[in-house]
Design a protein around this motif. Structure first.
Motif, PDB file in Angstrom:
ATOM      1  N   GLY A   1     -16.225  56.460  32.005  1.00  0.00           N
ATOM      2  CA  GLY A   1     -15.690  57.511  31.043  1.00  0.00           C
ATOM      3  C   GLY A   1     -15.037  58.627  31.492  1.00  0.00           C
ATOM      4  N   ARG A   2     -14.687  58.717  32.690  1.00  0.00           N
ATOM      5  CA  ARG A   2     -14.170  59.801  33.238  1.00  0.00           C
ATOM      6  C   ARG A   2     -12.569  59.724  33.509  1.00  0.00           C
ATOM      7  NH1 ARG A   2     -16.748  64.220  33.050  1.00  0.00           N
ATOM      8  NH2 ARG A   2     -15.213  64.932  34.649  1.00  0.00           N
ATOM      9  N   PRO A   3     -11.990  60.754  33.540  1.00  0.00           N
ATOM     10  CA  PRO A   3     -10.414  60.463  33.644  1.00  0.00           C
ATOM     11  C   PRO A   3     -10.117  59.806  35.091  1.00  0.00           C
ATOM     12  CG  PRO A   3     -10.836  62.687  33.495  1.00  0.00           C
ATOM     13  CD  PRO A   3     -12.185  62.284  33.500  1.00  0.00           C
ATOM     14  N   LEU A   4      -9.250  58.806  34.766  1.00  0.00           N
ATOM     15  CA  LEU A   4      -8.898  57.750  35.871  1.00  0.00           C
ATOM     16  C   LEU A   4      -8.527  58.593  37.183  1.00  0.00           C
ATOM     17  CD1 LEU A   4      -6.632  55.124  34.273  1.00  0.00           C
ATOM     18  CD2 LEU A   4      -8.778  54.658  35.299  1.00  0.00           C
ATOM     19  N   MET A   5      -7.908  59.796  37.111  1.00  0.00           N
ATOM     20  CA  MET A   5      -7.341  60.498  38.289  1.00  0.00           C
ATOM     21  C   MET A   5      -8.652  60.804  39.190  1.00  0.00           C
ATOM     22  SD  MET A   5      -4.600  61.196  39.205  1.00  0.00           S
ATOM     23  CE  MET A   5      -4.127  61.944  40.997  1.00  0.00           C
ATOM     24  N   GLU A   6      -9.878  60.581  38.576  1.00  0.00           N
ATOM     25  CA  GLU A   6     -11.076  61.297  39.236  1.00  0.00           C
ATOM     26  C   GLU A   6     -11.330  59.901  40.243  1.00  0.00           C
ATOM     27  OE1 GLU A   6     -14.094  62.835  37.346  1.00  0.00           O
ATOM     28  OE2 GLU A   6     -12.816  64.438  36.468  1.00  0.00           O
ATOM     29  N   ARG A   7     -10.513  58.832  40.459  1.00  0.00           N
ATOM     30  CA  ARG A   7     -11.087  57.859  41.384  1.00  0.00           C
ATOM     31  C   ARG A   7      -9.760  57.505  42.159  1.00  0.00           C
ATOM     32  NH1 ARG A   7     -10.987  51.963  38.788  1.00  0.00           N
ATOM     33  NH2 ARG A   7      -9.060  51.968  38.089  1.00  0.00           N
ATOM     34  N   THR A   8      -8.512  58.516  42.022  1.00  0.00           N
ATOM     35  CA  THR A   8      -7.248  58.035  42.614  1.00  0.00           C
ATOM     36  C   THR A   8      -6.923  58.843  43.524  1.00  0.00           C
ATOM     37  OG1 THR A   8      -7.019  57.104  40.186  1.00  0.00           O
ATOM     38  CG2 THR A   8      -4.907  57.398  41.767  1.00  0.00           C
ATOM     39  N   VAL A   9      -6.466  58.236  44.716  1.00  0.00           N
ATOM     40  CA  VAL A   9      -5.720  59.179  45.858  1.00  0.00           C
ATOM     41  C   VAL A   9      -4.235  58.834  45.699  1.00  0.00           C
ATOM     42  CG1 VAL A   9      -5.582  59.599  48.027  1.00  0.00           C
ATOM     43  CG2 VAL A   9      -7.745  59.020  47.165  1.00  0.00           C
ATOM     44  N   LEU A  10      -3.376  59.595  45.661  1.00  0.00           N
ATOM     45  CA  LEU A  10      -1.922  59.330  45.491  1.00  0.00           C
ATOM     46  C   LEU A  10      -1.112  59.567  47.070  1.00  0.00           C
ATOM     47  CD1 LEU A  10      -0.885  60.572  41.972  1.00  0.00           C
ATOM     48  CD2 LEU A  10      -1.213  58.175  42.742  1.00  0.00           C
ATOM     49  N   ILE A  11      -0.438  58.648  47.508  1.00  0.00           N
ATOM     50  CA  ILE A  11       0.430  59.026  48.521  1.00  0.00           C
ATOM     51  C   ILE A  11       1.830  58.648  48.034  1.00  0.00           C
ATOM     52  CG2 ILE A  11       1.138  58.167  50.980  1.00  0.00           C
ATOM     53  CD1 ILE A  11      -1.749  58.811  50.664  1.00  0.00           C
TER      54      ILE A  11
END
Lengths: 475, 589
Positions: B284-294
């Motif tokens: 239920g949290r924003p997807l960004m809160e599990r994402t690392v971007l390179i």
């Protein structure tokens, strides 16, 4: 702006090797990689070049105007201590320059103290704004099914003898900021246009100049011309010079800039030539292994950034050798650009203008610029339905060519009719016809109405209820 | 500050040669030139060293200094990685923007992980505990819902002599002291790890839990296991990136590492702008809160593109070590291979196929072998799954990168230009694709949905390959020449293609299908087939079945029935029954 200034002005007399457009100089110290040089031949004529490789006591130089007339002893090379910069100013709109940014129209050098590195610098992905505003080109095959957005790079893949120049000219003439379908059209929100010609014939450059004049756009156009009979090596710089001006106009003067680059295939050949002379390991078809990165360093100079209202939209034109879309130039371009508009030989033969081959064409960003509050709610599904139906038409045509039209089922016959009408009425439009988005949508629905309702699975039932005009009462 | 160890003697693009090889080690991180650009030693010969530079070298001169660091190219690991966006050598792009504006200048130096931000640390060990490498010393909440486990460096082991009480600490603060041998080491929440060295684990487990992506053609037809590796090759415009984005959005992993390697800037911006607004269906949290971007886009320095893959996989392994399931997307591995080729070309190495260096296959193997479902040093278990996009020139799968990749992956999702042209998305060709995990994940499906997924899946595949055979005949003689039973197969496969395989990533209901919905759709279509076949065998004309209203209902079910409305499928099944029975009755009478 990081101005690279080192001890400039160092001069070396005599070179040790000349091979094609490449010159090797020995005895120079403190030479910088990518530095610009000025080369004087024995008769005192000047030409420019750029350092491709430096070692201890030697430098490999690429001469833009070619090495014709240079001699081992009589050549003087002066290192300018900076990478290649061009002057940039708003006043450059309405002017014509050569491939290195020197005025060709007899006018003075642009009056400015602003010089920018032609190589540009990569835009930080966090600083970009994702493109969302569509550009209405008035061309159904683009607005309807391959929508162009501000900040997008969308090339035209064409072939010799096809009307890519007309299509590009029409886009440039008709482009306005798109409106929601039905909203009143406001005339001419201005685009500045930066036009770069690489290795094209004089006629082509003339054609564009005339077309800009006729549409009254000439004062908004800066042209960088490296024509077929100009030195090929200069072609490496021409699109970069054009894009440097575009970046200045878009990101510092907050203008919307449309960049037309023609013909990128000639650019690729120039790059290949230099690579071969240097003895680099070739990858496909003799093109250097870094062709992808090299093309990306230009195509990626498109977009919008958060600190400016302006934008750069690129329309590169490529003629595919032998109409081969898997040739390295269109292939690598397609991997970098956000879609492609492909022109089709068969449509062209059939007298259809613009001969846009709808199936292999694509706009990747389309989904983000259309639909509710942008064009019209049904637009995305309408587009997918047109695509699917036209793709099915191709299968039916293949079948018809084997078993004959008469043997086709009733539904398949309807597809055949749809396909013909699609090409005649949707794809085909005149060079001066400027269709609004609602007109394009209307034509599409009229064509879809030729098919039974049951075949239309990509649009919603509600949309069928509103827009479907067919006499298919059965369902 | 590091000492000067050498002097530049030669420059060509991202490759620099220098004297002074005695003072550096292979793969050591060095600083190049007066601007101290980041570089890595990739060759030593006599007194010469060869360096690949991770930044633009224009303007650099021979005679300029090289500074040694004594360290290999490493990444910083610690709380704060999640929600970050880095370039290929882990420089934080938002800080670069803040300091330098919209364009990336050279010589940018920023800490990848903030030294100021305080994290609430809760210890999990006490003084006197014996701790091994990888042991969990404490935890901090990296987001509201994500627990970041602070681990001892895998290479260390010893006795805890001090541990910080619950409280707020920065990553630079000491949170524990461990006696290693005779020496007492201060431990912080920050670790450095060399990117080219895989992080250690105890042993590999079997890969028998599928990575659920919500994409029907993947989960139902060509599943990849957690800890597995999959490749997506496809020509341009066939939907590699959209598929990668869909997996990054919906995969049931706890951490996503997304590597944009030599791809478009706008695509990374899209992820950056979209992910904070999308909600993870599980937390239920924003997807960004599990994402690392390179993000090392195609116009950023090519050598950093080569490093980006390793930066990403090392971060993925770090979260795996905490006991999480991590999914890593690499878009595109071909651009990474091209970076290898470009550097190799500048080194004038002998090329193998198409100008690629002979070690291409080895490098690909090293990368894909870092995927796995493992037992960690600290007793937890976690996985790294790799999904690598491949961009074959001209869409020709026989080229070296695709061919070598196939040797190291067990799941192959072949994208097809002709499907993409017909706007059949995801344009994954069901006849060219394969998954070697089918048997492995069968048990999971039985347990999860209580149905024999594999049998149904294989039945559907059988029909699809039958369709391919039949369509050859149709092309020659038209559909009317086929018997009704064969045309019934074509009716059903149309339902499979349009109602199951096609999935619209931009439509809210259709974008993510739960496994329950997936299996139910498949079941319905096969049920339709069995009923239809029975009627047709009695001689009922096929066009009557084609015209049944339920056909349209089934095709539209993917976007009209949400994951929560499973009961609606029962209604559809009822409609099949009613309409088929009616047809049967009509025909028989």
């Amino acid at each position: 702006m990081s101005e690279v200034t080192v001890q400039g002005g160092q001069e070396v007399v005599g070179v040790s090797r000349i091979e094609g457009p490449i010159v090797v100089v020995e005895g120079a110290s403190n030479v910088s990689y990518d530095e610009v040089v000025e080369i004087q031949d024995s008769r005192g004529q000047l030409r420019r070049g750029r350092v491709l490789e430096v070692g201890e006591g030697f430098a490999v130089i690429q001469v833009f105007a070619g090495s014709t007339g240079l001699s081992i002893d009589g050549t003087r090379v002066r290192f300018l201590g900076t990478t290649l910069h061009i002057p940039v100013a708003e006043e450059m709109l309405g002017r014509i320059f050569d491939g290195l940014g020197t005025p060709l129209d007899g006018g003075p050098e642009p009056l400015t103290d602003r010089y920018m590195d032609v190589n540009g610098r990569p835009i930080n992905p966090t600083a970009r704004i994702y493109p969302r505003d569509y550009i209405q080109t008035g061309i159904s095959t683009i607005d309807g099914v391959n929508t162009l957005l501000r900040g997008q790079k969308l090339p035209l893949f064409s072939g010799a003898g096809m009307p890519h120049d007309q299509l590009a000219a029409q886009i440039v003439r008709q482009a306005t900021l798109g409106k929601v379908a039905g909203a009143p059209q406001t005339e001419g929100e201005d685009f500045a246009i930066v036009f770069a010609a690489m290795g094209v014939k004089n006629d082509v450059a003339d054609y564009f100049r005339r077309s800009f004049t006729e549409s009254g756009a000439l004062t908004r156009v800066a042209m960088f011309l490296n024509l077929a009979d100009d030195p090929p090596v200069e072609r490496i710089v021409t699109p970069r010079a054009a894009l440097t001006l575009a970046e200045y106009l878009a990101y510092e003067r907050e203008m919307h800039v449309l960049v037309v680059l023609t013909d990128m295939t000639n650019y690729g050949e120039a790059l290949r030539q230099i690579s071969n002379v240097r003895g680099e390991v070739p990858s496909r078809k003799g093109y250097p292994g870094y062709l992808y990165s090299d093309l990306a360093s230009m195509y990626e100079r498109t977009g919008r950034i958060r600190t400016s209202k302006g934008s750069i939209t690129q329309i590169p034109i490529l003629t595919m050798p032998n109409d081969d879309i898997t040739h390295p130039m269109p292939d690598l371009t397609g991997y970098i650009t956000e879609g492609q508009i492909v022109l089709g030989r068969e449509l062209n033969f059939a007298g259809i203008y613009p001969p846009v081959a709808v199936l292999p064409s694509l706009s990747r960003l389309m989904k983000d610029g259309i639909g509710k509050n942008r064009t019209r709610d049904d637009h995305p599904r309408w587009g997918a339905q047109l695509y699917a139906a036209y793709a099915k038409t191709q299968d039916v045509r293949a079948l018809a060519s084997v078993i004959g039209e008469e043997e086709l089922s009733e539904v398949d016959q309807k597809y055949l009719k749809f396909g013909r009408a699609f090409e005649r009425e949707f794809v085909n439009q005149s060079f001066t016809e400027n269709r609004t988005i609602e007109r394009t949508l209307e034509i599409g629905w009229k064509l879809l109405s030729m098919l039974p309702k049951k075949e239309l699975t990509r649009v919603t039932l509600d949309e069928i209820a509103i827009y479907y005009k067919g006499d298919d009462a059965a369902n | 500050m590091s000492d000067q160890v050498g002097t530049i003697t030669w420059i060509s693009g991202p490759v620099v040669r220098a004297r002074g090889s005695r003072h550096v080690g292979m793969l050591e991180l060095v600083e190049v030139g007066t601007e101290r650009l980041v570089g890595e030693v990739i060759g030593l010969k006599g007194d010469q060293m060869t360096i690949q530079v991770y930044e633009e070298t224009a303007g650099m001169q021979t005679g300029a200094p090289i500074y040694g660091t004594g360290l290999p190219l490493s990444v910083e690991l610690g709380p704060g990685l999640i929600q970050s966006i880095y370039d290929g050598v882990q420089r934080p792009l938002p800080l670069i923007e803040e300091a330098m504006g919209s364009f990336i200048e050279r010589g940018a130096r920023f800490d990848p992980i903030s030294r100021e931000k305080k994290w609430k640390f809760t210890p999990k060990v006490k003084v006197g505990d014996e701790v091994k490498g990888g042991a969990i010393l404490g935890v901090v909440m990296e987001t509201d819902t994500f627990e970041h486990r602070i681990m001892l460096n895998p290479d260390d082991a010893g006795t805890v002599t001090w541990v910080a009480p619950i409280g707020d600490y920065t990553v630079a603060d000491t949170i524990a002291k461990v006696k290693v041998g005779k020496e007492e080491k201060s431990v912080t929440m920050l670790q450095r790890w060399p990117v080219r060295r895989a992080r250690p684990f105890v042993n590999r487990r079997g890969a028998n839990i599928p990575l659920i992506t919500g994409q029907r053609i993947l989960d139902t037809f060509f599943p990849v296991a957690k800890g597995g590796a999959a490749g997506i090759p496809g020509p341009f415009g066939s939907g590699k990136t959209v598929t990668q984005h869909s997996i990054a959005k919906w995969a049931d992993a706890e951490v996503i590492v997304y590597i944009g390697c030599g791809e478009r800037g706008n695509e990374m911006t899209e992820v950056l702008q979209e992910f904070p607004h999308l909600v993870d269906p599980r937390t239920g949290r924003p997807l960004m809160e599990r994402t690392v971007l390179i993000a090392n886009t195609s116009n950023m320095p090519v050598a950093a593109r080569e490093a980006s893959i390793y930066t990403g996989i090392t971060i993925a392994e770090y979260y795996r070590d905490m006991g999480y399931h991590v999914a890593l997307m690499a878009d595109s591995t071909s651009r990474w291979a091209e970076a290898l080729r470009e550097v190799s070309g500048r080194l004038e190495e002998m090329p193998a196929e198409e100008g690629y260096p002979a070690y291409l296959a080895g490098r690909l193997a090293e990368f894909y072998e870092r995927a796995g479902y493992v037992d960690n040093l600290n007793g937890t278990h976690g996985s790294v799954s790799i999904v690598g996009a491949v961009s074959p020139p001209g869409g020709d799968f026989s080229e070296p990168v695709t061919q070598h990749t196939k040797r190291y992956i067990r799941c192959f999702w072949a994208l097809d230009k002709s499907l993409a042209s017909a706007r059949h998305f995801p344009a994954i060709n069901w006849l060219d694709s394969y998954s070697e995990y089918l048997e492995d994940v069968g048990a999971w499906w039985r347990e999860k949905v209580g149905k024999d997924w594999l049998t149904m899946r294989n039945r559907a595949m059988e029909l699809l390959s039958e369709e391919s055979r039949l369509s050859q005949i149709v092309k020659l003689v038209g559909p009317d020449a086929l018997p009704y039973t064969e045309r019934m197969v074509l009716e059903t496969t149309r339902l499979i293609r349009e109602g199951i395989l096609q999935q619209n990533a931009t439509e809210a209901v259709d974008a993510y299908s739960s496994v329950e919905k997936q299996i139910r759709l498949l079941e319905l279509v096969l049920y339709f087939h069995e009923r239809g076949m029975a009627i047709v065998k009695h001689g009922a004309p096929i066009n009557l079945i084609h015209d049944l209203p339920v056909v349209d209902t089934i095709i539209r079910a993917k976007s009209t029935v949400t994951n929560e409305e499973m009961h609606k499928f029962d209604d559809i099944q009822k409609q099949i029954d009613e309409q088929m029975s009616q047809l049967d009755a009509e025909y028989r009478s």
